[in-house]
Each structure stands twice: as C-alpha cells, then as structure tokens.
Design a protein around this motif. Structure first.
Motif, PDB file in Angstrom:
ATOM      1  N   GLN A  82      -3.802   0.188 -12.326  1.00 31.24           N
ATOM      2  CA  GLN A  82      -2.363   0.879 -11.778  1.00 31.24           C
ATOM      3  C   GLN A  82      -1.304   1.340 -12.790  1.00 31.24           C
ATOM      4  N   PRO A  83      -1.883   1.589 -13.634  1.00 33.59           N
ATOM      5  CA  PRO A  83      -0.462   1.299 -14.709  1.00 33.59           C
ATOM      6  C   PRO A  83       0.899   3.105 -14.551  1.00 33.59           C
ATOM      7  N   ILE A  99      -0.050  -4.251  -3.395  1.00 34.67           N
ATOM      8  CA  ILE A  99      -1.073  -3.109  -3.659  1.00 34.67           C
ATOM      9  C   ILE A  99      -2.101  -3.951  -4.436  1.00 34.67           C
ATOM     10  N   GLU A 100      -3.474  -3.375  -3.724  1.00 36.85           N
ATOM     11  CA  GLU A 100      -4.733  -3.574  -5.219  1.00 36.85           C
ATOM     12  C   GLU A 100      -4.721  -3.613  -6.646  1.00 36.85           C
ATOM     13  N   CYS A 101      -5.140  -4.215  -7.263  1.00 41.32           N
ATOM     14  CA  CYS A 101      -4.498  -4.380  -8.982  1.00 41.32           C
ATOM     15  C   CYS A 101      -5.425  -5.753  -9.184  1.00 41.32           C
ATOM     16  N   ASN A 126       0.635  -0.980   0.030  1.00 38.65           N
ATOM     17  CA  ASN A 126       0.390  -0.301  -0.388  1.00 38.65           C
ATOM     18  C   ASN A 126       1.423   1.141  -0.256  1.00 38.65           C
ATOM     19  N   PHE A 127       1.954   1.282  -0.432  1.00 37.23           N
ATOM     20  CA  PHE A 127       3.528   2.746  -0.529  1.00 37.23           C
ATOM     21  C   PHE A 127       2.526   3.508  -1.819  1.00 37.23           C
ATOM     22  N   ASN A 128       2.645   4.563  -1.693  1.00 38.36           N
ATOM     23  CA  ASN A 128       2.444   5.083  -3.242  1.00 38.36           C
ATOM     24  C   ASN A 128       4.242   5.244  -3.291  1.00 38.36           C
ATOM     25  N   ARG A 129       4.305   5.756  -4.956  1.00 39.79           N
ATOM     26  CA  ARG A 129       5.731   5.938  -5.181  1.00 39.79           C
ATOM     27  C   ARG A 129       6.212   6.970  -4.406  1.00 39.79           C
ATOM     28  N   ARG A 130       5.574   7.951  -4.102  1.00 36.13           N
ATOM     29  CA  ARG A 130       6.419   9.366  -2.885  1.00 36.13           C
ATOM     30  C   ARG A 130       7.349   8.392  -1.334  1.00 36.13           C
ATOM     31  N   GLN A 131       6.258   6.813  -1.133  1.00 30.50           N
ATOM     32  CA  GLN A 131       6.562   6.569  -0.467  1.00 30.50           C
ATOM     33  C   GLN A 131       7.998   5.699  -0.230  1.00 30.50           C
ATOM     34  N   LEU A 132       7.659   4.737  -1.735  1.00 28.81           N
ATOM     35  CA  LEU A 132       8.291   4.093  -1.936  1.00 28.81           C
ATOM     36  C   LEU A 132       9.901   4.779  -2.183  1.00 28.81           C
ATOM     37  N   GLU A 133       9.428   6.091  -2.071  1.00 27.75           N
ATOM     38  CA  GLU A 133      10.818   6.791  -2.705  1.00 27.75           C
ATOM     39  C   GLU A 133      11.465   6.831  -1.494  1.00 27.75           C
ATOM     40  N   GLU A 143      -1.121  10.791  -6.850  1.00 27.22           N
ATOM     41  CA  GLU A 143      -2.508  10.088  -7.816  1.00 27.22           C
ATOM     42  C   GLU A 143      -1.949   8.348  -8.220  1.00 27.22           C
ATOM     43  N   TYR A 144      -0.659   8.483  -8.133  1.00 23.94           N
ATOM     44  CA  TYR A 144       0.108   6.911  -7.878  1.00 23.94           C
ATOM     45  C   TYR A 144       1.060   6.959  -6.920  1.00 23.94           C
TER      46      TYR A 144
END
Length: 326
Positions: free
Chosen positions: A202-203, A194-196, A170-177, A325-326
């Motif tokens: 989730q492209p 993640i949900e997909c 459940n991490f978004n891009r910012r949290q992954l970074e 957004e993602y």
C-alpha cells in the motif's frame, strides 16, 4: 523511533498515542468459543500487549472487557495502560444511531470509554436488527448515507468523553479526503485501518496518510486468514514466501515475525489476530532485532498488489473502496 517491548507507543494527531502492536480479536462464532477469546486476551496482556482491537460486530466484546477488567483487578495493568479499539458497523451509520451503538460497546466491555472508535468500512448497509441485511431474493440491502454526518456524530461522542480518538477503516484516498475536507471538521481521523503486508504494501495510500498525519493500522498483517467467504484464497500464502523465510532464518525468527517487523519499521501499526498461545507470544517478540535497509527494500519489492480481503460481495456498492488505485 526506538521501540521496545515495554515502550512502543506511536503518537497520534490528537495528542493521544497508540501501541504499535495489538491483538486482533475477530472470531468466527461457528468455529471459535467466546471462552477462547477471553483466555487469549488475558494471555496477551500478560505477554505485554497493551492494544486490543475489537468490534461490536465480533460479538465478543463482553469477553474482551472481562479480560481487561480481570487484569486491572489483578494489578497487572491500569485502565490507562490499555488501548482498546472498537468499530462502528455499517448498519449504524445514521447519525442518531452512532452514540447508542458506541454505548452498547461500552456496556459490553463494562468500560467508561474506548481509546479509539473507527468507522469499520465506508459502505453503508440498511439499518435494522440484521448485521448483514439481505432481501428475500438474497440481495444485499445497501443504505445511502453521508459519511460526513456520521463523522459529526462521532465527534460529538469524543466531545462527550466516550472515546479518546476517532478513525476510519478500509477508506481509500477519496473517502479520506471527504472527511478531511468536511466544513467545520473538529477532529481529524487519527488512523486508517487497512490491509497491509509484504504482498500488499500500500505505498501510495501509506504516503497519503503520512502526509496528513494519519497513522496506518495494518489488519491481516500476516495475510493469514483463509476464510473463503470473504478472502481470496487463490493467492499464495504470505508466510510460505521463500525470501521472508530466508531472512527469518538469519535472525532465528519466524516468517510472521519478519512480516510484522517490516511493517513496524515503516511506522505501520500491526494487529495480528491469534488465539494460539505460542503465536500470541511469538508475534510480540519483534522488538529484539531490526531489519537492515537492504532487507526492508527487498521485502518492499515482494509487493504483488495482492489483496486477500477483497470484500467482493459488496463490489457493486456505490461506495465500494477498492476500485480506486488507492
């Protein structure tokens, strides 16, 4: 990638590998007995599943572990054949709590190590005995924690041999970074769970993860959980989709099998949860056909950006991941 029922492991960025389909084991203790879980995991291993997705939060790791150990005793599998994913719940993010929490999972499973251990969500909750801490007015008790410190504690668990691979959920891009750019990072996340599914493909997040050699693991790959406590039940049921059902008819498959095949052809790991013997079998029968490029494109076009699992009860949490957004 030539995937078969007996050979369907995908490489991870740390040199380990993960089976592309797993059995989800979440259950509602109010409606499902632990015995049901034990039977389901045993059956799944007999069918050919080698990846079991669990969590301390589900309160059934004892049964999951027993099922795995029983199948090892029977000679059906070796420990190295089985891939178990456990999860660090949000009340255990303080660095000194990480290893003892993982050790509790190992005690429940009666196993020496887990194959994957992931941060279940990026939102910290107040540490304590309650998994879902609330104050006397029924308000959620949040907890501020630096996830980079939590990650360092996880890295120490990997170095100690308690876990083979580390990931997040459940991490978004910012949290992954935040993790990827952590000074002194020793072990990269191997996955983001993640949900997909075809209504939520989730492209952008998928592309970001692939660029960083992070595998996407799809929970709710069939969009089937309709628990109104935490799921948006106003969304249309995915498995009733007319196009998915028309493709299913062509291949003499179910809409669920088409949805799962769609994700694995994109390199996305799927962990459909089922305790129904027939569906456990059916969900695994996705290696004897493949979708054409045209069908893949058409299924991608079904994307409605519908998130079934919104976790809206925590939408005011400073680390709520789904506003980006993602």
């Amino acid at each position: 990638m030539n995937l078969t029922a007996t050979s369907h492991r995908v490489p991870l960025n740390d040199g380990n590998s993960i089976p592309i389909i797993g059995l989800g084991t979440y259950l509602d203790p109010q409606t499902t007995s632990q015995e049901t879980c034990l039977t389901a995991v045993k059956m799944a291993i007999d069918v050919g599943y080698r990846h079991i997705d669990g969590a301390y939060l589900y309160k059934n790791e004892h049964e999951v572990g027993q099922a795995i150990r029983d199948k090892i005793t029977e000679g059906k599998v070796n420990r190295k054949d089985i891939f178990y994913c456990g999860k660090l719940w949000a009340t255990f993010f303080e660095p000194e709590m990480v290893r003892p929490t993982l050790e509790k999972t190992l005690q429940e499973l009666k196993l020496d190590y887990v194959d994957l251990y992931i941060i279940e969500m990026p939102m910290g909750l107040m540490p304590g005995k309650e998994f879902y801490p609330i104050d006397k007015n029924g308000k959620w008790l949040y907890h501020k924690v630096d996830l980079r410190d939590t990650w360092e504690a996880l890295e120490a668990c990997k170095d100690a041999g308690l876990v083979k691979s580390l990931g997040v959920s459940n991490f978004n891009r910012r949290q992954l970074e935040l993790i990827l750019n952590k000074p002194g990072l020793k072990h990269k996340p191997v996955c983001n769970q993640i949900e997909c599914h075809p209504y939520f493909t989730q492209p952008k997040l998928l592309k970001f993860c692939q660029q960083h050699d992070i595998v996407v693991v799809a929970y709710s790959p069939l969009g089937t959980s309709r628990n109104p406590n935490w799921v948006n039940v106003s969304s249309p049921p995915l498995l009733e989709d007319a196009f998915l059902n028309s493709v299913a008819k062509k291949y003499n498959k179910t809409a669920a099998q088409i949805a799962l095949r769609f994700n694995i052809q994109r390199g996305v790991i799927v962990i459909p949860k089922s305790f129904n013997p027939q569906r456990i079998k059916e969900n695994f029968q996705i290696f004897d056909f493949s979708l054409t490029e045209e069908e893949m494109t058409s299924i991608e076009a079904l994307n409605k950006n519908i998130r079934f699992v919104e976790l809206l009860m925590w939408s005011d949490h400073p680390d709520y991941p789904f506003f980006d957004e993602y």
